[in-house]
Motif scaffolding. Structure first.
Motif, PDB file in Angstrom:
ATOM      1  N   CYS A  99       0.878  -1.303  -0.033  1.00 46.57           N
ATOM      2  CA  CYS A  99      -0.112  -0.029  -0.015  1.00 46.57           C
ATOM      3  C   CYS A  99       0.886   1.100   0.076  1.00 46.57           C
ATOM      4  CB  CYS A  99      -1.014   0.048   1.103  1.00 46.57           C
ATOM      5  SG  CYS A  99      -2.016  -1.225   1.426  1.00 46.57           S
ATOM      6  N   THR A 105     -13.651  -7.850  -5.590  1.00 47.55           N
ATOM      7  CA  THR A 105     -12.415  -8.326  -4.710  1.00 47.55           C
ATOM      8  C   THR A 105     -12.898  -9.116  -3.629  1.00 47.55           C
ATOM      9  OG1 THR A 105     -11.430  -5.915  -4.839  1.00 47.55           O
ATOM     10  CG2 THR A 105     -10.622  -7.286  -2.996  1.00 47.55           C
ATOM     11  N   LYS A 139      -8.449  -1.130 -10.333  1.00 46.55           N
ATOM     12  CA  LYS A 139      -9.402  -2.383  -9.408  1.00 46.55           C
ATOM     13  C   LYS A 139      -8.161  -3.309  -8.641  1.00 46.55           C
ATOM     14  CE  LYS A 139     -13.548  -2.195 -12.082  1.00 46.55           C
ATOM     15  NZ  LYS A 139     -14.730  -3.328 -12.555  1.00 46.55           N
ATOM     16  N   ARG A 140      -7.063  -2.429  -8.686  1.00 45.24           N
ATOM     17  CA  ARG A 140      -5.983  -3.334  -7.805  1.00 45.24           C
ATOM     18  C   ARG A 140      -5.259  -2.336  -6.638  1.00 45.24           C
ATOM     19  NH1 ARG A 140      -6.781  -5.648 -12.337  1.00 45.24           N
ATOM     20  NH2 ARG A 140      -5.960  -7.885 -12.684  1.00 45.24           N
ATOM     21  N   GLY A 141      -6.079  -1.605  -6.149  1.00 47.28           N
ATOM     22  CA  GLY A 141      -5.742  -0.865  -4.783  1.00 47.28           C
ATOM     23  C   GLY A 141      -4.539   0.203  -5.260  1.00 47.28           C
TER      24      GLY A 141
END
Length: 423
Positions: free
Chosen positions: A85, A300, A391-393
């Motif tokens: 992250c 997810t 859509k993969r953070g």
């Protein structure tokens, strides 16, 4: 090198061009404009700054990462370990837990902006962005909400490159349910939910079984409320950790050696062993595995942080879809009727790009995402880019940000070529 290009651009752009609309103040921007001061926008600005390219972030809210600051619940932590992250060029500070809290993440973002000297213009809502074919630049109009009694201030920014970083979660999705106007208790989206403390002793219905819905139910249960969870569709629920390792990280490592199908079967086996069969509580799995399901539909899997145990113990009830609301009661599609004091809509968010980006076919009008799937959705035409729509953070945002900075650096070099400057 890039500053030389900007000087050349300023020489070519006439005052009349900037003042195309005489009623609007126009400003030429040195470098790309980035729409959105969330993590994705900050990542793009930092990667550009590293290459000596200035940028300007336009943000409609009055703070960095407004989604995190204003629209998240108090107990929120990162669902993935911090190493997946962190933003480009600056890791999390040492000493933080594997799953930083909301406040720790916000502190990191503030330090990130300070480190790269990123200073967004706050309170600037982009209402229209369109490519001007005459001079080959983007015109980005913003509306600044003034004090009561004052007219809204419209400012137009002109730039060569436009980076869309407004995010997958720009606007709340609020479904229309029959009888909503009759329900006597509060109905609020999770963007307004902070803590279960205000619902102590109350019967609360949570609509939506994604990560937010599951965690809000857990928070309500921990505050002695009586939550029920609407599960309308199939959903994959996985343990957050396997063998003391992040399920996400372990999956990424396994995919280096094995097929998606094999890794999916491993994840389902571990889920059965650690969480048990959730179908007996009314939560059905999709027929295909979690990774394949994510790749096909962008959904997810839920990473369980304790909600399943509360469902098993009966502290959280699972309900079918809603048919209608009546006064203080909810009628479900299976015919059951139950009373509730409040309803929380964990129904997610959507992109708002189609409402303000005009004349481009990069984004779908249907869902506001780039039409090209990952990893090719970051670049459009005429200097248009997207960051944070994978859509993969945050990991996907970092990948996009690096590619965009590299591409703009190359394009700036070409624009400075002797052949181009002679045109």
């Amino acid at each position: 090198m890039f500053m030389d290009y900007l000087k050349e651009l300023e020489c070519k752009m006439s005052h009349d061009y900037l003042m195309k609309d005489k009623s609007v103040t126009s400003t030429l921007v040195q470098g790309p404009i980035i729409v959105g001061a969330g993590p994705s926008g900050l990542a793009a600005a930092a990667c550009l700054k590293q290459k000596g390219i200035p940028s300007l972030i336009l943000e409609r809210a009055n703070c960095l990462a407004s989604m995190w600051q204003l629209k998240t619940y108090d107990r929120l932590k990162l669902h993935l370990p911090k190493q997946f992250c962190q933003l480009p060029l600056m890791p999390f500070p040492k000493g933080l837990p594997s799953y930083p809290t909301k406040q720790q993440f916000l502190s990191y973002l503030k330090a990130y902006a300070d480190h790269f000297d990123i200073n967004p213009l706050f309170g600037k809502q982009v209402v229209n962005a369109e490519f001007d074919v005459v001079c080959g630049n983007w015109r980005v109009k913003t509306q600044e909400i003034m004090k009561k009694g004052q007219e809204n201030n419209i400012i137009e920014y002109v730039c060569k490159w436009l980076i869309v970083a407004s995010g997958e979660n720009a606007e709340e999705v609020v479904p229309q349910i029959e009888g909503m106007e009759q329900f006597q208790g509060p109905i609020l989206h999770t963007s307004l939910y902070k803590s279960g403390s205000m619902f102590c002793g109350k019967n609360v219905l949570v609509v939506g079984c994604g990560n937010s819905g599951m965690e809000v139910c857990l928070d309500l249960s921990n505050h002695n409320a009586h939550p029920s969870l609407v599960v309308r569709d199939t959903v994959h629920i996985l343990p957050q950790q396997i063998f003391g390792k992040s399920t996400f990280g372990l999956s990424m490592w396994l995919l280096k050696w094995f097929s998606v199908h094999f890794v999916d079967q491993f994840l389902l086996l571990m889920s059965d062993l650690m969480l048990g069969d959730t179908s007996q509580f009314g939560i059905q799995r999709p027929k295909i595995g979690p990774l394949e399901f994510k790749n096909l539909y962008g959904k997810t899997p839920v990473l369980d942080v304790g909600t399943v145990a509360q469902i098993k113990s009966g502290n959280i009830k699972v309900c079918k879809g809603i048919k209608r609301l009546v006064h203080n009661a909810v009628e479900f599609v299976d015919g059951k009727v139950e009373n509730f004091d409040a309803i929380i809509l964990a129904t997610g968010y959507r992109s708002n790009v189609p409402s303000w980006l005009k004349g481009s076919d990069m984004f779908s009008e249907k869902d506001g995402f780039p039409k090209k799937p990952f990893p090719n959705g970051w670049k459009g035409e005429k200097g248009l880019y997207a960051v944070g729509f994978t859509k993969r953070g945050l990991l996907g945002s970092s990948i996009d940000a690096k590619r965009i900075a590299e591409d703009i650096e190359k394009l700036a070099g070409k624009l400075l070529s002797p052949t181009h400057l002679q045109e």
